[in-house]
Design a protein around this motif. Structure first.
Motif, PDB file in Angstrom:
ATOM      1  N   PHE A  31      -9.052   6.692   6.943  1.00 12.81           N
ATOM      2  CA  PHE A  31      -9.193   7.089   5.546  1.00 12.81           C
ATOM      3  C   PHE A  31      -7.990   6.748   4.659  1.00 12.81           C
ATOM      4  CE2 PHE A  31     -12.241   9.811   7.714  1.00 12.81           C
ATOM      5  CZ  PHE A  31     -13.340   9.778   6.858  1.00 12.81           C
ATOM      6  N   LEU A  32      -6.794   6.696   5.237  1.00 12.21           N
ATOM      7  CA  LEU A  32      -5.607   6.525   4.392  1.00 12.21           C
ATOM      8  C   LEU A  32      -4.704   5.394   4.886  1.00 12.21           C
ATOM      9  CD1 LEU A  32      -4.636  10.247   3.685  1.00 12.21           C
ATOM     10  CD2 LEU A  32      -5.901   8.678   2.221  1.00 12.21           C
ATOM     11  N   SER A  33      -5.314   4.343   5.395  1.00 17.38           N
ATOM     12  CA  SER A  33      -4.527   3.228   5.933  1.00 17.38           C
ATOM     13  C   SER A  33      -3.738   2.491   4.855  1.00 17.38           C
ATOM     14  CB  SER A  33      -5.445   2.243   6.662  1.00 17.38           C
ATOM     15  OG  SER A  33      -6.421   1.726   5.771  1.00 17.38           O
ATOM     16  N   THR A  34      -4.099   2.682   3.566  1.00 11.55           N
ATOM     17  CA  THR A  34      -3.375   2.000   2.477  1.00 11.55           C
ATOM     18  C   THR A  34      -2.225   2.844   1.948  1.00 11.55           C
ATOM     19  OG1 THR A  34      -4.915   2.886   0.825  1.00 11.55           O
ATOM     20  CG2 THR A  34      -5.430   0.717   1.783  1.00 11.55           C
ATOM     21  N   GLU A  35      -2.116   4.079   2.405  1.00  9.39           N
ATOM     22  CA  GLU A  35      -1.007   4.943   1.993  1.00  9.39           C
ATOM     23  C   GLU A  35       0.175   4.710   2.935  1.00  9.39           C
ATOM     24  OE1 GLU A  35      -0.565   6.971  -0.493  1.00  9.39           O
ATOM     25  OE2 GLU A  35      -2.572   6.899  -1.392  1.00  9.39           O
ATOM     26  N   ALA A  36       1.184   4.024   2.441  1.00  9.92           N
ATOM     27  CA  ALA A  36       2.298   3.594   3.296  1.00  9.92           C
ATOM     28  C   ALA A  36       2.998   4.772   3.971  1.00  9.92           C
ATOM     29  CB  ALA A  36       3.294   2.783   2.480  1.00  9.92           C
TER      30      ALA A  36
END
Length: 254
Positions: A31-36
């Motif tokens: 769900f949050l793979s783009t949140e570094a």
């Protein structure tokens, strides 16, 4: 506004903590793979999960010690059975070929130690390996075939291989244990990073709750089977102080 369910970290036992760590890593990747920042914290949790699992596995070395002992006993039994079968062949006076083959094999056994199963483990391993090499030579193999002891020799080989595999597993586990933290340390570190992820998610929810609602609902659903038993234990403990399930020692705020 969607709310993140508490991780109840102070209540979780070590196995529940491992399960929570696995859930958090998998969920954040989905769900949050783009949140570094979330990805970085999840990577720390993944490392913590791996370390804690290694600690638990190492604490099970008693099982490996027993496995080595049992494998050694099986190897001893296979050798003694083979030796007894050879001795029986030596008494087959009505079958000179079998008797002669028995005599030759007994000479070979005595050359490699008649009582090798009483030797130290390391010495027994070397003696058994040498015996098996000798039994594979053409003349010895022919004597084995004359008596019909192929299965007995195979049993010696198989139990010897099983012993070596058990010994190698025990040694590898012992070596790994020299580099591992304690269970308390490993559990505490995993819980600390899980708590960091919880705080980070709460901040993200404050910034954009609507966008995160599907992800948070999914996470709440996944952690509920983990936290529910922990909360039930707390309730039992509050109602009955004598009910002590030995909570996990590495507690951090939930």
């Amino acid at each position: 506004m969607v709310q993140l369910a508490g991780f109840e970290l102070s209540l979780l036992n070590v196995h529940e903590t491992l399960s929570l760590g696995d859930v958090l890593v998998t969920w954040s990747g989905e769900f949050l793979s783009t949140e570094a920042w979330i990805t970085r914290v999840a990577a720390r949790i993944q490392g913590d999960v791996t370390t804690l699992q290694q600690v638990i596995n190492f604490e099970g070395t008693g099982d490996l010690v027993r496995a080595v002992h049992e494998a050694d006993e099986a190897r001893d039994e296979a050798f003694v059975d083979f030796r007894l079968a050879v001795e029986h062949a030596q008494r087959r006076r009505r079958n000179p070929a079998v008797q002669q083959a028995g005599d030759e094999l007994m000479r070979l056994i005595r050359r490699h130690d008649y009582s090798l199963h009483h030797a130290g483990l390391g010495e027994q391993t070397a003696l058994t390996e040498a015996l098996l090499v000798a039994l594979a030579e053409p003349d010895a193999a022919a004597h084995v075939a004359t008596i019909g002891l192929e299965a007995d020799v195979q049993a010696v080989q198989q139990t010897h291989d099983a012993y070596q595999a058990a010994q190698a597993a025990r040694q590898q586990q012992a070596q790994t244990g020299l580099q591992l933290p304690t269970r308390r340390e490993a559990t505490g570190k995993l819980k600390s990073h899980a708590y960091l992820l919880q705080l980070s998610l709460e901040l993200l929810i404050e910034e954009d709750a609507a966008a995160l609602e599907p992800a948070i609902l999914a996470l709440n659903q996944r952690i509920e089977p983990i936290t529910t038993p922990a909360k039930a234990r707390r309730t039992r403990r509050e109602n009955d102080p004598t009910d002590d399930p030995s909570p996990d020692p590495a507690a951090v705020p939930a």
